[in-house]
Each structure stands twice: as C-alpha cells, then as structure tokens.
Scaffold this active site. Structure first.
Site, mmCIF file in Angstrom:
data_model
loop_
_atom_site.group_PDB
_atom_site.id
_atom_site.type_symbol
_atom_site.label_atom_id
_atom_site.label_comp_id
_atom_site.label_asym_id
_atom_site.label_seq_id
_atom_site.Cartn_x
_atom_site.Cartn_y
_atom_site.Cartn_z
ATOM 1 N N SER A 461 0.825 -1.211 0.000
ATOM 2 C CA SER A 461 0.000 0.000 0.000
ATOM 3 C C SER A 461 0.857 1.258 0.000
ATOM 4 O O SER A 461 0.686 2.147 -0.838
ATOM 5 C CB SER A 461 -0.943 0.002 1.207
ATOM 6 O OG SER A 461 -0.204 0.147 2.415
ATOM 7 N N ASP A 462 1.801 1.341 0.949
ATOM 8 C CA ASP A 462 2.530 2.609 1.041
ATOM 9 C C ASP A 462 3.619 2.728 -0.024
ATOM 10 O O ASP A 462 3.949 3.830 -0.450
ATOM 11 C CB ASP A 462 3.064 2.881 2.453
ATOM 12 C CG ASP A 462 3.937 1.785 2.999
ATOM 13 O OD1 ASP A 462 4.093 0.742 2.338
ATOM 14 O OD2 ASP A 462 4.470 1.957 4.115
ATOM 15 N N CYS A 463 4.162 1.615 -0.494
ATOM 16 C CA CYS A 463 5.132 1.697 -1.598
ATOM 17 C C CYS A 463 4.426 2.187 -2.855
ATOM 18 O O CYS A 463 4.975 3.001 -3.616
ATOM 19 C CB CYS A 463 5.778 0.338 -1.840
ATOM 20 S SG CYS A 463 6.677 -0.251 -0.398
ATOM 21 N N GLU A 466 3.987 5.932 -2.347
ATOM 22 C CA GLU A 466 5.222 6.696 -2.546
ATOM 23 C C GLU A 466 5.598 6.686 -4.032
ATOM 24 O O GLU A 466 6.112 7.666 -4.560
ATOM 25 C CB GLU A 466 6.370 6.139 -1.694
ATOM 26 C CG GLU A 466 6.140 6.142 -0.169
ATOM 27 C CD GLU A 466 5.809 7.510 0.431
ATOM 28 O OE1 GLU A 466 6.078 8.547 -0.212
ATOM 29 O OE2 GLU A 466 5.252 7.543 1.554
#
Ligand code: LAN
Length: 735
Positions: A461-463, A466
């Site tokens: 999710s956060d990769c 980003e």
C-alpha cells in the site's frame, strides 16, 4: 556491486580497486572491528568507496557551527545532493545496506549445507566475509542479538554458532568458544525460539518431537468466515506470516532433515549441557530463554499445540498428510514463479528452496532458486550479511526523488532525476498475478509499486503511494530533461490499488486488507515477534495513502473524486483515533515516535489541518518539542519500538534521521508559522553533522518490524536530512 533493474549482486573483482582503494577498504574493515562493541553499525563504506571514489573522515564536520541562513542551507543541500547522486546506479535506483537482523543468514547457510550446495553457492571469499560479519557482531558477553544492536538471545546465539561451525570455524575457535559458553550458561539450545527449533531440526541437531506442530492440513480448512473456523484460515494471515508457515509446514509435515554428518553429530554434543539422548523433547517444545521472550504463549496455545501434538500420531504419513503436502507445494511453486524465485522475504526464500529440494533434488525449481540467493547478500566493512529483503530499492528511490524535488533544486540534478524516473517507471507492477486471485489468497497488483524490484513484485500500500507521489513530483519537472511522465491510465491503476487497500477502520495495512480479527494474535507462536498474524492498519501506511490520494486529486480533479474524498475523510478519522493522549503516534516500521509523527502530521496536513485549525496537529508538535535534545536535534532509541514508550538515547545524543523526521513533521503541521526558533536549532544541528563530502554519518539503527526486530536503512541518513533541509529552504526561508 553489479546491478540491473534494481537487482543487486556483489561479485569479487580480482583486479578491482586501486592500491589506495584497497588500502582504504582494509582500513575501514579494521576500524569496524576495533570499534565493534561501541559502534555496531557499518557505514556502507564499500559501496560509498566504489561510487564516490574516496572516503570521508567520519569525525570531520563540514562546518563548525552552521548558521541556518539561506546561502548556508542551499550550499549544504547542493553538496548533500551531489554526493548522494554519486551513489545512484545506472539503472536509477539507490542501493544500500538493508541488513540488521541476525537470524537470516543461518537459514541460508543451513539450507545450502543440507541441500549439498554450500561449496558451489558460497565461494571462499563469501565464507570469509560471512565469518568476518559474525565475528564482528558478537556481543561482549559472547552471545548474539536478534539484530545487530540487540542484547544476546538464544535465537541469535545458537543459530550464529551453528553457522560459524558450518562455515568452517573449529569448535575451539575463540568466538565459537565464547558463544558456546553463552549457550550452555543459558540452559542450552532447547531454549531457542520456535523458528530456531525449526532450523536446528532441519539440520539434524534437534528433534522434530521438540517442536510445536505446524501441520500442513491447516491449508485444507474452509476459508469462508461464516464457518467460524474460516477466520483462522492461513489465507487470512499477514502475508509474511502466511508465507513463512507455508513452507515450514511442508518441511515439518514430511520431517525434512539433512544427512547426519560428523559435524551435525558433533553439534548435538556442543549445543546442550547434558546428553542429546536424554533430552525431554515434549518439555522442550515450550522452552524459551527469557532473553528471547517478547510475546509469551498465552495458555490457549498450550492447549492447541498439545492437541495437535497428539494428532500428529495419526496424521504423519497418512493419506490426508500426503494431500496436504501436495496442496502446500502448489502454493510454494506459485510464490516462487510469481516472484521469479526471489520470494516475498528472506525467510520463505530459503525455506521454499529447501522444499523444492526435498520434493525433488534435481528439479528445475531448486536450481532456479540458487542464483536468487545472491540478491539477498550484501557486503560492507563489517562483512557479508543476509539482508531483510532483496533490497529497499524502490522505497529509497521514491523517497530520494521526493526529497530532492522538495529542495527546489531538482532542475540542477536532471540527469539524476531522469535515471530515477526510469527506475520508478520500470518498477511499477503492470499486471495482477495469475488468477483466480482468491484461490491463491492474493490481492490485486496491477498499478501497484513493490518495495524493492519489479521481479519481486509483491504490491504494498505505502510503496504504491510513494511510487505515485514520486511519479507526480517527476511529472512536474521538464520532460525534455527527465523523460515523459508516466501515463494517466497507469496512475489511475495505482489509485485503484490504493483505494482497494482501505480497511473498514479507515486505515491501510501493508500488502493486503485486514482479513481477520486481532484475536488471532493469540496463536502467534514465534515468541520473539509481536503482531505478525494478521495485517493491521498502520499510521504510516494510512498516511502515505492519504497524502498520495490528496496530491493525486490536486492534479486530476475529475478522476473518482467522490471516492477519493470519502476515503480521505475515513482516513482522517483513523489517524485521529490512533493519536495518543500525549499527541504522539506509535511507529511500526521506523524508530519510532519521531517516525510516526512525520506520518501523522503529513496525513492531517493532507486534509487541510495545520496547527492553526487543528488541536491534533498542535498536540503532535508539542509532543515533539518536549523531546528535543539540548543540541537541537532528536535522538530516539530503538527501545521505543519494543517498549512502546518514547525512549531517549543515552546522553541525549541526537541522530540526524530522527532530527530530520521531527523537522518534517513540524513544518508539515505548519508550526513554523507560529515559531521558528526550535526548527532553526534543529536545522543547525543537521548542518553541523554534515561531513566534508556532503554525506551524513551513519548512526544508530532506524528501521524496525514486528515491534522487536531492527533493520538498517542506510540511505535514510542522506534522504531525510536533504528532505528536511529542503522543506526548510522552500517553506520557511521561502527560497
Ligand atoms: C518490510 C520492509 C518495508 C516495510 C514498509 C514499506 C517500510 C512499511 O511501511 C510496511 C511494511 C514493510 C513492507 C515491511 C514489512 C516487514 C518486512 C517485510 C520488512 C521490515 C522487511 C523485512 C520484514 C520481514 C517480515 C522479515 C522477515 C521476518 C519475518 C518475521 C517473517
């Protein structure tokens, strides 16, 4: 370092290095060994020497007292970025040491030993560097920690001991002798944690009867939640937990053990205070050294493991067991093929390889695993280690892009930005894994970004977030210089992934949605890791997704705008709920409250909250300011992560990475509109710490997982000072 599309392989170049460079390497190695008990962290000097051609004197500072004026900050940034851009590889990514955990290399070495490929996989220089690493990271009491900075544990010590013996050290060697003394003083290797029991059993110096069962039959339970038991189906576990216990259940279920060589027989004598034949294996199942115990078994586990232990009598060798083993292997092969034999992490990588060998030692699958072992190995002045992943390539590159763009100086570094753009571009995952996804317990991947490389490919999710933010930042630069922006439909795919990841509680987990209840944590049998059983919502992941959605919406107002807005509102509520009474957030993937403060403040800023209109932002800033050190910076200890209370480093010594996170948090909350004095002090602290080359020093470890294990992010010491000084330059100094 030989790299291609993020793949990092260290090779020995017999003609490489000038005499001066070789001498510098030797000096760096010797310095590490001489200081190893005080400075446990390598500074990744081999890489930095290879890329920048010289090494800094780590005690020399760029300037005596940095004044936080425009010209000073700008020149510190120019030097910081030009140094850092030298470390970038031709394919556009930034490599770096991703070591830290001490329990990984033993899995690799034991797997190679058992499958008979040790001497073909590891050359003499590999072995020598691995031994250098193990000698360097021994604690003064003779033991080894769970990670390089940790206190001695049975898990770290017994596994490192066995590894040194397999790599050729004699039992009389001084390092071995002191380590063995530690093991025997702590009641012997039966007191190792459950994952350690597994590796010793594979090697043949521990009995399978001394292990709590991990039966492969659990994969045959119904998945549907209405069945009740379905809520405990392993398909609902956090993917890292699921992918470790999957191949483990195969090896356990078939009792896979290597040959009883003279070394193994000797280890049976070395690891235990009494005789091997007299060990009470049933009692050993639940033994665990107090040094290792982070998450003690609740009583319900004792009942569960006892019942399964009894059931093993019926299951072992049965038709059902055969079917279950075949089902498990289907999933092992699926994971191997869809990660191109990299596998999701360093633990399942080697257990999967072991499974392929037990299934068929001549198999293509086993052979394909071998070249991918090197993707996990890294060498620095402390020696060769196995990393926590096949690298942090995409993650570091997206941060580096955003950091450099935030300084306002990116147009001066357009070659660097063009290369980074290339890496972000080729690393986006363009398709889902073969379906039906639900049959493989997989989430969608199309449009996501992974943590490391395209080959690895697991979406996060956060990769993804980003990756999306970095793409948007790059799209704002001159396309003639940095390349054409990633197309809208690919960005839309990423937004689709991010929206799909949001949980019912408004937050975001890591690789998948939360699929079951936190009560499942009651069956976490690992002893040494916390919160591994399901994928929980995290402040960091939620913040990354929210800031990505908000930035995306700025530029693409028309696309799924109602959904994006609703998602941001639910995210905001999640972030506010996670904030503690003292204004802090607990960080799960970095050290710790300073890391989470950055994410918490950014998330609130993404929905328009600043100290001017938000109580939550103000409390977050006040919390941070209450922890500022006398030198102007922040210095948080990794103990924050395990104890879940803010823990100051000894002597109130600040760390550049913590300081940078705190500055980023304060500026994103808009605190500089209120007062700039404390922020200025912090900026001065970063300026004072900068080295003559433009680098910053490597200090204490900054990454963490599962509450208790630390992991190195060598790039953070460049990325975050650049980012923080950059935001100071643009938002506060208005340059
Ligand atoms: C990682 C590395 C990246 C990290 C972030 C993206 C930074 C985070 O925001 C979400 C979680 C994630 C993806 C993460 C999860 C746990 C990992 C995979 C690791 C810390 C790298 C190594 C660790 C893995 C679990 C190590 C193997 C140990 C086990 C207990 C299975």
């Amino acid at each position: 370092l030989n790299d291609f599309q993020g793949r990092q392989v260290w090779e020995l170049d017999p003609d490489g290095g000038s005499p001066e460079e070789l001498q510098a390497v030797k000096a760096a190695q010797d310095a590490f060994t001489a200081n190893r008990l005080s400075q446990k962290h390598s500074s990744d000097l081999l890489l930095r020497l290879q890329c920048s051609g010289s090494l800094d004197d780590p005690t020399a500072r760029r300037r005596q007292s940095g004044a936080a004026t425009g010209p000073e900050v700008t020149s510190a940034l120019r030097e910081g970025i030009s140094f850092y851009s030298k470390l970038q590889q031709a394919d556009g990514h930034w490599p770096g040491d991703y070591g830290g955990p001490m329990f990984l290399m033993p899995g690799l070495v034991i797997t190679c030993y058992v499958t008979g490929c040790l001497d073909t996989v590891l050359t003499a220089p590999h072995k020598a560097e691995m031994l250098r690493y193990l000698k360097n990271h021994q604690n003064s009491d003779g033991g080894y920690g769970l990670h390089i900075e940790g206190h001695s544990t049975m898990f770290g010590t017994a596994l490192s001991y066995v590894t040194m013996r397999i790599l050729g050290l004699p039992a009389e060697d001084e390092t071995c002798e002191t380590a063995r003394r530690w093991i025997l003083d702590h009641e012997g290797a039966t007191h190792i944690t459950s994952w350690g029991k597994f590796w010793l059993a594979v090697l043949g110096c521990y009995s399978w009867d001394g292990m709590n069962p991990t039966p492969p039959e659990i994969w045959m339970l119904p998945y549907a939640s209405w069945s009740g038991i379905g809520l405990a189906h392993p398909g609902r576990f956090w993917c890292h937990c699921r992918m470790v216990y999957l191949p483990m259940s195969y090896v356990y279920g078939m009792r896979g053990t290597g040959k009883l060589t003279p070394l193994v027989l000797s280890l049976r004598k070395e690891l235990y205070p009494g005789s091997y034949e007299c060990i009470n294996w049933n009692a050993a199942r639940n033994q665990c050294a107090s040094t290792d115990l982070y998450y003690p078994h609740p009583w319900i586990q004792d009942v569960l493991w006892w019942s399964l232990y009894k059931a093993e009598g019926l299951l072992l060798g049965s038709g059902l067991r055969k079917k279950a083993l075949a089902e498990v292997m289907r999933h092992v092969h699926y994971e191997d093929e869809n990660t191109r034999y990299v596998c999701i992490g360093p633990v399942n990588k080697v257990i999967n390889m072991l499974c392929c060998w037990f299934e068929d030692p001549d198999s293509e699958a086993f052979k394909r695993h071998i070249p991918r072992l090197y993707d996990f190995l890294w060498v620095a002045e402390d020696g060769m280690k196995m990393q926590g992943y096949n690298g942090s390539q995409l993650w570091d590159t997206t941060f580096a892009v955003q950091a450099i763009c935030a300084t306002g100086l990116a147009p001066e570094f357009s070659d660097c930005m063009r290369r980074a753009h290339h890496y972000v571009d080729v690393t986006q995952v363009r398709d889902d894994c073969p379906g039906p996804l639900s049959a493989w317990y997989r989430h969608i991947s199309k449009g996501a970004w992974p943590f490391s490389t395209r080959d690895h490919g697991w979406p996060i999710s956060d990769c993804s977030s980003e990756g999306l933010k970095a793409s948007l930042s790059l799209a704002a630069l001159d396309p003639a210089k940095v390349g054409a922006p990633i197309s809208d439909d690919r960005l839309f795919d990423c937004v689709n992934v991010i929206l799909s990841y949001q949980n019912g509680d408004g937050g975001w987990a890591t690789y998948e949605n939360t699929r079951s209840y936190s009560a499942l944590e009651l069956i976490n049998p690992s002893e040494t890791f916390g919160d591994i059983v399901i994928d929980y919502s995290y402040v960091e992941c939620a913040s990354a997704c929210m800031t990505a959605l908000a930035e995306f919406q700025h530029k693409h107002r028309e696309h799924r705008s109602a959904e994006v807005l609703a998602s941001l509102r639910r995210g905001q509520r999640f972030i506010e709920k996670q904030q503690r009474a003292d204004g802090s957030w607990y960080g799960s993937w970095g050290v710790c409250f300073t890391y989470a403060a950055w994410f918490g403040c950014e998330a609130l800023a993404a929905v328009g909250k600043t100290v001017a209109n938000s109580e939550a932002q103000l409390r977050a800033c006040e919390f941070l300011l209450s922890k500022q050190c006398p030198d102007g910076g922040w210095g948080e200890s990794y103990l924050s992560c395990q104890d879940k209370v803010y823990s100051q480093l000894e002597g109130q010594k600040s760390q550049v990475v913590n300081t940078a996170w705190a500055i980023l948090a304060l500026i994103s909350a808009g605190y500089h509109h209120r007062d700039t004095k404390q922020i200025q002090n912090a900026v001065r602290c970063l300026l004072r710490q900068q080295l003559p080359s433009g680098d910053w020093p490597q200090e204490h470890i900054t990454g963490v997982f599962n509450r208790n294990c630390m992991i190195t992010y060598a790039n953070y010491r460049n990325i975050f000072p650049i980012w923080a000084l950059g935001r100071y330059r643009v938002d506060v100094l208005k340059l």
